[in-house]
Design an enzyme around this catalytic site. Structure first.
Site, PDB file in Angstrom:
ATOM      1  N   PHE A  16     -16.249 -33.975 -18.155  1.00  0.00           N
ATOM      2  CA  PHE A  16     -16.205 -32.524 -18.009  1.00  0.00           C
ATOM      3  C   PHE A  16     -16.169 -32.152 -16.525  1.00  0.00           C
ATOM      4  O   PHE A  16     -16.979 -32.635 -15.735  1.00  0.00           O
ATOM      5  CB  PHE A  16     -17.436 -31.881 -18.683  1.00  0.00           C
ATOM      6  N   GLN A  17     -15.214 -31.317 -16.175  1.00  0.00           N
ATOM      7  CA  GLN A  17     -15.003 -30.873 -14.795  1.00  0.00           C
ATOM      8  C   GLN A  17     -14.784 -32.011 -13.814  1.00  0.00           C
ATOM      9  O   GLN A  17     -15.167 -31.932 -12.651  1.00  0.00           O
ATOM     10  CB  GLN A  17     -16.151 -29.964 -14.337  1.00  0.00           C
ATOM     11  N   MET A  44       7.491  -7.822   3.604  1.00  0.00           N
ATOM     12  CA  MET A  44       8.256  -8.821   4.337  1.00  0.00           C
ATOM     13  C   MET A  44       9.366  -9.407   3.464  1.00  0.00           C
ATOM     14  O   MET A  44      10.470  -9.659   3.944  1.00  0.00           O
ATOM     15  CB  MET A  44       7.323  -9.918   4.851  1.00  0.00           C
TER      16      MET A  44
END
Ligand SMILES: Cc1ncc(C[n+]2csc(CCOP(=O)(O)OP(=O)(O)O)c2C)c(N)n1
Lengths: 577, 206
Positions: free
Chosen positions: A128-129, A492
């Site tokens: 996880f993660q 821009m």
């Protein structure tokens, strides 16, 4: 109580048993870190837990997004000259840092980022993660390292700071597995690092090149200095000034170098590059000796390379040898720290004034004033221009403020026209051109230079990229002046579509929320103006307001930034309209 | 130096001495992949000095590009030193292994002769197969494939190139200089910027 303990632990003669997390914080304290920008999460919780006890020594600013955190750390580093420090958790926390790392690498900003990582025994299991942060960040860091054992922490942190701030500075990322944060180990004190055998942050300056450079300069009739951020990073502003004053050389800056020499210094002839000033661009192709100092000949500065300063002998002073001869072939490579090379050069150059040559820059400047600047800074009718906003800002700040800019037309206008009396006063994303940089960077800049006024100049587009950091402003109480130049376009890009794509305005029309109401929901004062007669007073109110303030100025929608060196053109083909 | 030769692509042997750090291979590889350059051959192994690795990278590029690549590699904080050399400046070898059915070898005297002519050596002989080894340049190892193909070549593998620089003095002395706290002139020298060494001096200062 903990404060006393920190000093005790650091001074202790004997080893003490502490956790990896605590060792990390002690290392930061020893490196004189006082501010951290961060965001917690599972894999970095032991560090946050330890931080709970060190709050009086280490101020932690809770940001709203890790990208905001790292840009804030960049702003902090740029305004203070210190190393910016970031905390983020594993996985998404760490991947959210990538843009800031790339930005800091290309703009040579010293950072130490600490990311949490899953337990070492889970590495490679799609835990996880879990994200492979070392691989992801390798191309965008000066150095990175994964810690899996607490015993490594003191030495690795010492190296991290050494690499981040020495030589050509840059971002370093240290990924610390959760088990190493929790692990108790014998802490034997912290020794800062000053030497790593594979790393030579600066060379011994070769005297013969200094002599050759001086000889070329002394023989030159039209010498021209281009300086970049290297002068600021090397804290060589004084040495730089002494050099150009003695040799009497007109000097122009890249946007990263802005402010190293005050805007109104007689030898400061203006800005280089695509939207730089007329004279410096044209005369690049007329000078006989080009002296580049701490700049890297970015393509936005050089335009078409095979038509760039071909007539000139080139002297390049840089601390990074891989920059020398990279884009522009040099006649004399002066590899070294400009804090050392500039005084050596000053000693050998003759006292001179290149009056006629300097006059040429002034003549071109007059043409630019007539064709562009007067109309941009002092319009009398029509809608407001970005330039006049900056002009009024200059009048009110007197050039004393730190100007942080985002990316786009307003950036070019602000860099062109902002008056800067001091170094470390222009903070912008130069190399990467990261929209969303300004707001968080301004927050960091204020923490890094609390006594100075910090104004973030932003477009309506870029502000919306990181506006969540209004929450950081609200919670930390930091005083940042936000100036949004709203042209209701991604200006821009629209300018390029107008000039190079037959006015086919493809997805540049951007709608904005009520910025003042938005600020107000974060309990930040603000105002929006669309009339010229209200501008000055509104800016004054922003600057004198106690605390943060958001000012939106409605500017003309379809203004273009000129002069301009169109992409693929030579600098001497710069267009005034 | 005339411009033509200066811009022509040729094979270069890049030698890199590094700290033995995880992730460094990736960092070095991205210096090439970022420029969309194909590495022809890459060998990395411990050097004669403990803790220091030596990379040999073969690449086909212009002199200009190899110089920039070397500069970018040397910029990595865990890289001690980078050299680049043309094939003329190095002694280089690749090793190849060939697996063929033993019965063919045993029966065909011709094969035996071909192996001898090609400088191959027997590594193992089993009942069912035999493994030969040969060392040399690409053409030589290639040649033996062609020779063995009609005789039932079962498997073939070639190593990356390793190369010794003809005029190097070895890395031991250099390393001691690197380990010194005070930067030694040689250590902080940058060959790529040295006008004299690159024969550019006279061109630049006529
Ligand atoms: C993260 C990111 N995405 C896209 C761009 C491309 N880009 C450069 S300038 C620009 C327009 C910026 O518009 P705005 O913030 O409104 O500023 P203006 O140019 O109008 O002053 C865009 C989209 C960028 N630089 N950064």
């Amino acid at each position: 109580m903990k404060e006393k303990q920190a000093t005790e632990l650091l001074d202790a003669k004997e080893a003490t048993t502490i956790t990896g997390a605590e060792a990390l914080l002690l290392a930061l304290i020893q490196e004189q870190v006082d501010t951290i920008f961060g965001y917690p999460g599972g894999a970095i919780m032991p560090i946050y837990d330890a931080l709970y006890d060190y709050q009086d020594k280490l101020k932690h600013v809770l940001v709203r997004h890790e990208q905001g955190g790292i840009h804030a750390a960049q702003g902090f580093a740029r305004s203070s000259g210190k190393v910016g420090v970031v905390f983020a958790t594993s996985g998404p926390g760490a991947t959210n840092l990538v843009t800031g790392l790339a930005d800091a690498l290309i703009d040579s900003t010293p950072l130490v980022c600490i990311t949490g990582q899953v337990f070492a025994h889970l590495l490679g299991t799609d835990a996880f993660q879990e994200a492979d942060v070392i691989s992801i960040s390798a191309p965008v860091t000066k150095w990175n390292y994964q810690v899996t054992d607490a015993n490594e922490i003191p030495e690795v942190l010492a190296k991290a700071f050494h690499f981040a701030k020495s030589g050509r500075p840059g971002p370093v990322l240290i990924d610390i597995a959760k088990n190493a944060q929790l692990q108790k180990f014998e802490f034997k004190g912290y020794t800062p690092c000053s030497h790593v055998r594979s790393y030579r942050p600066k060379p011994i300056v070769r005297k013969e090149y200094i002599e050759q450079a001086a000889a070329l300069i002394n023989a030159a009739e039209k010498p021209f200095v281009l300086w970049g951020q290297g002068v600021i990073l090397g804290s060589a502003e004084e040495e730089f000034k002494t050099f150009i004053e003695k040799a009497g050389i007109p000097s122009a800056w890249t946007i990263m170098g802005a402010g190293a020499l005050p805007s109104d210094h007689p030898l400061n002839v203006g800005m280089l590059g695509m939207h730089g000033n007329y004279g410096p661009n044209v005369l690049t192709n007329e000078c006989d000796v080009l002296i580049a100092i701490g700049m890297r000949f970015d393509d936005r500065v050089t335009g078409r390379l095979d038509k760039y300063a071909k007539q000139a002998k080139v002297i390049h002073l840089d601390i990074d040898p891989s920059e020398i001869d990279k884009n522009v072939k040099t006649t004399v490579p002066v590899w070294g720290d400009c804090k050392e090379t500039l005084p050596a050069l000053t000693e050998l150059v003759e006292q001179k004034e290149h009056k006629e040559w300097l006059q040429k820059f002034k003549d071109y400047e007059q043409q630019e004033v007539d064709a562009v600047i007067r109309e941009e800074l002092f319009p009398t009718a029509g809608e407001m221009t970005m330039g006049e906003v900056i002009q009024h800002l200059n009048e009110l700040t007197g050039g004393e403020a730190i100007i942080v800019t985002d990316v786009g037309q307003h950036q070019m206008v602000a860099c062109r026209y902002a008056k800067l009396n001091h170094t470390r006063s222009n903070i912008t994303s130069g190399g990467l051109g990261t929209m969303g940089f300004a707001l968080p960077a301004a927050i960091g800049a204020k923490f890094g230079a609390p006594d100075r006024t910090v104004v973030a100049v932003m477009g309506d587009g870029g502000f919306q990229m990181t506006l969540q950091e209004l929450g950081t402003i609200m919670q930390s109480g930091v005083d940042v002046k936000m100036l949004i130049l709203n042209n209701q376009f991604l200006g821009m890009v629209r300018q390029w579509q107008e000039l190079f794509h037959d006015r086919r305005y493809s997805f540049v029309d951007i709608t904005s929320p009520d910025f003042v109401a938005l600020a107000s929901s974060y309990r930040i004062a603000g105002k929006s103006v669309n009339k010229r007669e209200d501008l000055h007073e509104a800016l004054n109110e922003m600057l004198t307001h106690k605390g943060s303030y958001l000012l939106e100025v409605m500017v003309t929608k379809e203004n273009n930034v000129f002069p301009m060196v169109p992409q693929g053109s030579s600098v001497s083909e710069i267009r005034l309209k | 130096m005339d411009n033509q030769a200066h811009n022509e692509k040729q094979e270069y042997n890049i030698t890199v001495y590094t700290e033995n750090q995880i992730g460094l291979l990736n960092r070095i590889a991205t210096i090439f992949s970022r420029r969309k350059l194909n590495i022809e051959s890459l060998n990395t192994s411990p050097s004669e000095i403990e803790g220091i690795h030596r990379f040999t990278i073969v690449i086909h590029v212009t002199p200009e590009v190899v110089r920039k690549l070397a500069g970018q590699i040397e910029k990595q904080v865990e890289v001690l030193k980078v050299y680049y050399n043309t094939n003329d400046d190095v002694i280089w070898q690749e090793m190849a292994l060939y697996k063929v059915p033993t019965e063919v070898i045993a029966e065909k005297a011709l094969v035996e002769r071909l192996l001898r002519v090609n400088g191959a050596r027997v590594v193992v002989i089993r009942k069912d197969y035999t493994v030969f080894e040969t060392t040399g340049h690409r053409e030589e190892t290639d040649n033996l494939i062609k020779v063995l193909q009609p005789f039932g070549l079962i498997e073939f593998v070639r190593s990356a190139r390793i190369a010794i620089i003809k005029h190097s003095e070895g890395f031991n002395r250099k390393l001691r200089e690197f380990e010194g706290r005070e930067p030694h002139h040689d250590v902080v020298e940058n060959e790529y910027l040295d006008r004299k060494a690159k024969g550019l001096y006279d061109v630049m200062y006529p």
